[in-house]
Design a protein around this motif. Sequence first.
Motif, mmCIF file in Angstrom:
data_model
loop_
_atom_site.group_PDB
_atom_site.id
_atom_site.type_symbol
_atom_site.label_atom_id
_atom_site.label_comp_id
_atom_site.label_asym_id
_atom_site.label_seq_id
_atom_site.Cartn_x
_atom_site.Cartn_y
_atom_site.Cartn_z
ATOM 1 N N ALA A 844 50.373 23.508 40.049
ATOM 2 C CA ALA A 844 49.330 24.360 40.625
ATOM 3 C C ALA A 844 47.945 23.812 40.315
ATOM 4 O O ALA A 844 47.729 23.164 39.296
ATOM 5 C CB ALA A 844 49.448 25.768 40.051
ATOM 6 N N PRO A 845 46.965 24.083 41.183
ATOM 7 C CA PRO A 845 45.564 23.836 40.828
ATOM 8 C C PRO A 845 45.145 24.761 39.676
ATOM 9 O O PRO A 845 45.922 25.598 39.209
ATOM 10 C CB PRO A 845 44.809 24.189 42.118
ATOM 11 N N THR A 846 43.904 24.602 39.218
ATOM 12 C CA THR A 846 43.387 25.468 38.163
ATOM 13 C C THR A 846 43.295 26.896 38.694
ATOM 14 O O THR A 846 42.703 27.149 39.738
ATOM 15 C CB THR A 846 42.010 24.982 37.693
ATOM 16 N N MET A 847 43.859 27.812 37.933
ATOM 17 C CA MET A 847 44.021 29.183 38.411
ATOM 18 C C MET A 847 43.009 30.118 37.739
ATOM 19 O O MET A 847 42.865 30.136 36.517
ATOM 20 C CB MET A 847 45.449 29.648 38.091
ATOM 21 N N SER A 848 42.263 30.859 38.572
ATOM 22 C CA SER A 848 41.335 31.912 38.103
ATOM 23 C C SER A 848 40.256 31.385 37.173
ATOM 24 O O SER A 848 39.764 32.098 36.303
ATOM 25 C CB SER A 848 42.111 33.042 37.415
ATOM 26 N N PHE A 849 39.885 30.131 37.318
ATOM 27 C CA PHE A 849 38.760 29.569 36.563
ATOM 28 C C PHE A 849 37.989 28.628 37.478
ATOM 29 O O PHE A 849 38.607 27.801 38.133
ATOM 30 C CB PHE A 849 39.238 28.818 35.322
ATOM 31 N N PRO A 850 36.674 28.762 37.562
ATOM 32 C CA PRO A 850 35.805 29.671 36.806
ATOM 33 C C PRO A 850 35.677 31.064 37.412
ATOM 34 O O PRO A 850 34.951 31.897 36.875
ATOM 35 C CB PRO A 850 34.462 28.946 36.860
ATOM 36 N N VAL A 851 36.342 31.324 38.522
ATOM 37 C CA VAL A 851 36.237 32.625 39.188
ATOM 38 C C VAL A 851 37.628 33.228 39.268
ATOM 39 O O VAL A 851 38.567 32.580 39.756
ATOM 40 C CB VAL A 851 35.629 32.482 40.602
ATOM 41 N N ALA A 852 37.782 34.462 38.795
ATOM 42 C CA ALA A 852 39.075 35.141 38.872
ATOM 43 C C ALA A 852 39.510 35.273 40.328
ATOM 44 O O ALA A 852 38.703 35.479 41.229
ATOM 45 C CB ALA A 852 38.975 36.512 38.217
ATOM 46 N N GLY A 853 40.820 35.123 40.552
ATOM 47 C CA GLY A 853 41.343 35.292 41.886
ATOM 48 C C GLY A 853 41.172 34.086 42.791
ATOM 49 O O GLY A 853 41.239 34.213 44.015
ATOM 50 N N THR A 854 40.955 32.908 42.201
ATOM 51 C CA THR A 854 40.747 31.688 42.990
ATOM 52 C C THR A 854 41.637 30.571 42.473
ATOM 53 O O THR A 854 42.243 30.665 41.401
ATOM 54 C CB THR A 854 39.278 31.213 42.902
ATOM 55 N N LEU A 855 41.697 29.502 43.247
ATOM 56 C CA LEU A 855 42.302 28.248 42.805
ATOM 57 C C LEU A 855 41.257 27.145 42.949
ATOM 58 O O LEU A 855 40.588 27.057 43.979
ATOM 59 C CB LEU A 855 43.538 27.900 43.634
ATOM 60 N N MET A 856 41.115 26.314 41.916
ATOM 61 C CA MET A 856 40.164 25.200 41.966
ATOM 62 C C MET A 856 40.958 23.901 42.074
ATOM 63 O O MET A 856 41.813 23.612 41.237
ATOM 64 C CB MET A 856 39.267 25.184 40.722
ATOM 65 N N ILE A 857 40.655 23.131 43.110
ATOM 66 C CA ILE A 857 41.431 21.943 43.464
ATOM 67 C C ILE A 857 40.579 20.697 43.278
ATOM 68 O O ILE A 857 39.475 20.603 43.800
ATOM 69 C CB ILE A 857 41.895 22.020 44.938
ATOM 70 N N GLU A 858 41.110 19.732 42.526
ATOM 71 C CA GLU A 858 40.452 18.429 42.389
ATOM 72 C C GLU A 858 41.475 17.333 42.668
ATOM 73 O O GLU A 858 42.325 17.062 41.833
ATOM 74 C CB GLU A 858 39.854 18.246 40.991
ATOM 75 N N PRO A 859 41.392 16.680 43.822
ATOM 76 C CA PRO A 859 42.422 15.703 44.168
ATOM 77 C C PRO A 859 42.273 14.345 43.488
ATOM 78 O O PRO A 859 43.246 13.595 43.408
ATOM 79 C CB PRO A 859 42.274 15.568 45.685
ATOM 80 N N THR A 860 41.091 13.995 43.003
ATOM 81 C CA THR A 860 40.733 12.696 42.406
ATOM 82 C C THR A 860 40.804 11.577 43.431
ATOM 83 O O THR A 860 41.391 11.719 44.508
ATOM 84 C CB THR A 860 41.590 12.305 41.178
ATOM 85 N N GLU A 861 40.266 10.441 43.040
ATOM 86 C CA GLU A 861 40.217 9.285 43.944
ATOM 87 C C GLU A 861 41.536 8.524 44.009
ATOM 88 O O GLU A 861 41.726 7.676 44.888
ATOM 89 C CB GLU A 861 39.106 8.325 43.518
ATOM 90 N N SER A 862 42.457 8.807 43.083
ATOM 91 C CA SER A 862 43.686 8.012 43.010
ATOM 92 C C SER A 862 44.764 8.469 43.978
ATOM 93 O O SER A 862 45.762 7.777 44.162
ATOM 94 C CB SER A 862 44.250 8.055 41.582
ATOM 95 N N GLU A 863 44.586 9.642 44.570
ATOM 96 C CA GLU A 863 45.612 10.157 45.479
ATOM 97 C C GLU A 863 45.376 9.661 46.912
ATOM 98 O O GLU A 863 44.269 9.751 47.434
ATOM 99 C CB GLU A 863 45.624 11.687 45.450
#
Length: 960
Positions: A844-863
Amino acid sequence: MRLSLAELEQNQQFIDRHIGPDAEQTASMLNTIGVDSMAQLIEQTIPPTIMNAKPLGVGAPMSEANALSRLRKIASQNELRKNYIGLGYYDTLLPGVIQRNVLENPGWYTAYTPYQPEIAQGRLEALLNFQQMCSDLSGMELANASMLDEATAAAEAMAMAKRVSKNRKANTFFVAEDVHPQTIDVVRERASYFGFELVVAPAAEVVNHTLFGALFQYPSTTGELLDLRPWTESLHQQKAISCVATDLLSLTLLTPPGEMGADIVVGSSQRFGVPMGYGGPHAAFFATRESFKRALPGRVIGVSQDRHGNKALRMALQTREQHIRREKANSNICTAQVLLANMAAFYAVYHGPQGLKTIAQRVHRLTDILAKGLMDRGYRLSHDSWFDTITLETSERGAILKRAEMHKVNLRMDRPGEIGISLDETTSVADVAELFDVLLGKEHGLDVRALDRELIQHPYHSIKPALQRSSDYLTHEVFNRYHSETEMLRYLHRLERKDLTLNYGMIPLGSCTMKLNATSEMLPVSWPEFSRMHPFAPLEQAKGYLQLIDELRDALAKVTGYDSVCMQPNSGASGEYAGLLAIQKYHASRGEGERNVCLIPSSAHGTNPASAQMAGLKVVVVACDKEGNISLDDLTAKAEQHQEELSCVMVTYPSTHGVYEETIQAVCEIVHRCGGQVYLDGANMNAQVGLTNPGYIGADVSHLNLHKTFAIPHGGGGPGMGPIGIKSHLAPFVAGHSLVKEGLASDDNGAVSAAPFGSASILPISWMYLVMLGDEGLKRSTEVAILNANYVAHRLKDAYPVLYTGRHHRVAHECIIDLRPLKEQTGITELDIAKRLMDYGFHAPTMSFPVAGTLMIEPTESESKYELDRFIEAMLSIRAEIDKVGCGEWPAEDNPLVNAPHTELDLMQPEWGHPYSREEAAYPAACERGNKFWPTVARVDDVYGDRHLFCSCVPVEEYA
């Protein structure tokens, strides 16, 4: 087409290995998001006022082969000698089965912190073994899942002692003077900013003070074995806390501190198979009483159950995670050393209780032989008891030092009139014979085997009967089963298969940058020239390390735009702390010690408030506007309100909201105008390198997460490194070290970690990363990280609203998708989506950080685009599943999302009874049938785990 030599060499560059999308994929993604070129995307994304067109100056990219060859030459300058320095660091024999299958295995070192337990049961079991090992050997009831190093663990023990001591009026902490000097360094620095009075004196003087706690070393730094019971009893009489720093191997023979009344026991597990590595990384441990469990710092692995009632492991007491608690945190050091803790635990599993005891008995017997020979020749030892360390009192230090130099031997020489000698599991009979030559000269006439026979006939009790261990330890089956290499290999592989790591697929975590950890970057970590160096070896023996560190400092200074870099902090959180201390010492040097207010925007990284609190600062939160940007009006008002006491602002850039804020330079100007300093959190440097930098923006100090931007792997939650870049006016105030005088700091600066260069053995990873990418590759990496994030955001925005964007609706290197509207409409939560992604084969992406009820996605340059599309299709497929819940096709209480993840056992149940098929459960549309990852447990019940807290190994059959 005939290519030139230059063009052929260009095609061999590491850049194309590190960066996922090729030219065709890049063009396709640029077209999808509606721009003509990478330059246009960057222009639309980054504020023009902070764009820095100046080349980095790191150099041209180097091929993998050439970089390794150059690093070999640097490493060859390190002179490996036989080390008897001790001070808590020992040479060790890492079993090959652990080196090959854990340390050098991406299935272990690329794992993320086990926040998602269903796909982390392997490393959770290994960490539970570590906790059991530490609690058993220390004689305590509960241990955590590791800490940064012994010195910082001791500082955490002091802080915890203050929290739990019932002697509320006391503000003094006692440290026995025979504690390791590097530990005293770190504890003294921490105490000064907590406002504690620190007394360092002979251990017996503990009874003369009113205290909230005290710290002893057992065995002492000079090797002495003292019965701690009278002192722990005295402390308990005044309701104070007894803390003991100890050595795990010695506790196979010695009465454990827990049986002598200790309340907190700390130490290092380094000698359990983890190379010295010039100081780290090594896993410290922290053990305490059951009654103090809710005050325990760091992470704790607990036994819970999944939704079917089957045993399942998880991180317990997760509210202690310091980035969540912010300024209310106990500590900013939420970082563990998971990879190293796992290695130490596996060392104990492989050897078992009897094997560990045999190693300890052999080390102790050789120490007895050495001591007897010296005493037979009339030499005086400082103590009459020891485990592996003796201290020789002599007026012949000069002559002994000359002989040691001739024999290429390192002894402990930091105490006037004394020489310390510490033996370890690598010490041989020939080594002891050589030590006699060094200490006594060639004509000593001693024979090691003859001395051994004398000791058998006439035993000498260097461990007094009252201090000899009688209690059992490591009785659990896991420590008594896997002693053949075949069994151990299979056990390691069985655990590895339970974890979803980067060698399986993308880990799209926002703010954590799970990029490629290239094999060529990792190889040098195992080279003996780097792995076997003692951190307190004379500097002239570490020329290779010093060159590596200097070159890395120089490259990082160029990348960040700072004047210099301090390499000591051994985690990002430790770097935050070190940077804030430098600011506070700078203010004090100018007669402005009253500056103690730290402004922190609500969008800043979560450890910032905890770090500020630890540095003795008062946190004042600055508001953000509805777009997630720092409110300049609120910042100005609060900076001016606190102008006389303003110390600094801590700001994350790009913000934790995933946006390049247009006003960042104005933020710096406002704070500087009011007399403060600017701390720019380096967690998101992956979105700056080659395009802008903190120094150019106007910041004064930043920490760098080398385990994020600069390719050191996460290891399941550690190791890390957090060096700080500083402007020249702060350079005199960075961390120093009492035993190693090298670097930027003046001698009177305190330390923030046990070793002068932190976890030095992993620095070759970042050196290789920088050298192989060079100016061109570093800039390209940042550009592609931004492209990948914007591609994901663009393709998901119609299905999931992107919460924050900047100019032209662009995001930085990560994006936050808002799930709150879907939750209101359907009842499906961010947790349900996180768990359902496991059925699709994704972490999973980062869950409920920094905002509750969200997902924070960072794909990076390597993908690559292929992997990004696989993730996007999974998310879109999940969105379609949510629609089925929303329209009533699937009940809100029984659907693939709320029941996720689905295990193989789920599919084998004779009665299915769900409104969706078994195929829909385990093989959703975007799931690759030929490469299915199976979670080993169903959704873990956190509530059950908190109500039934159990943090020790359970019988193996209960996992069935």
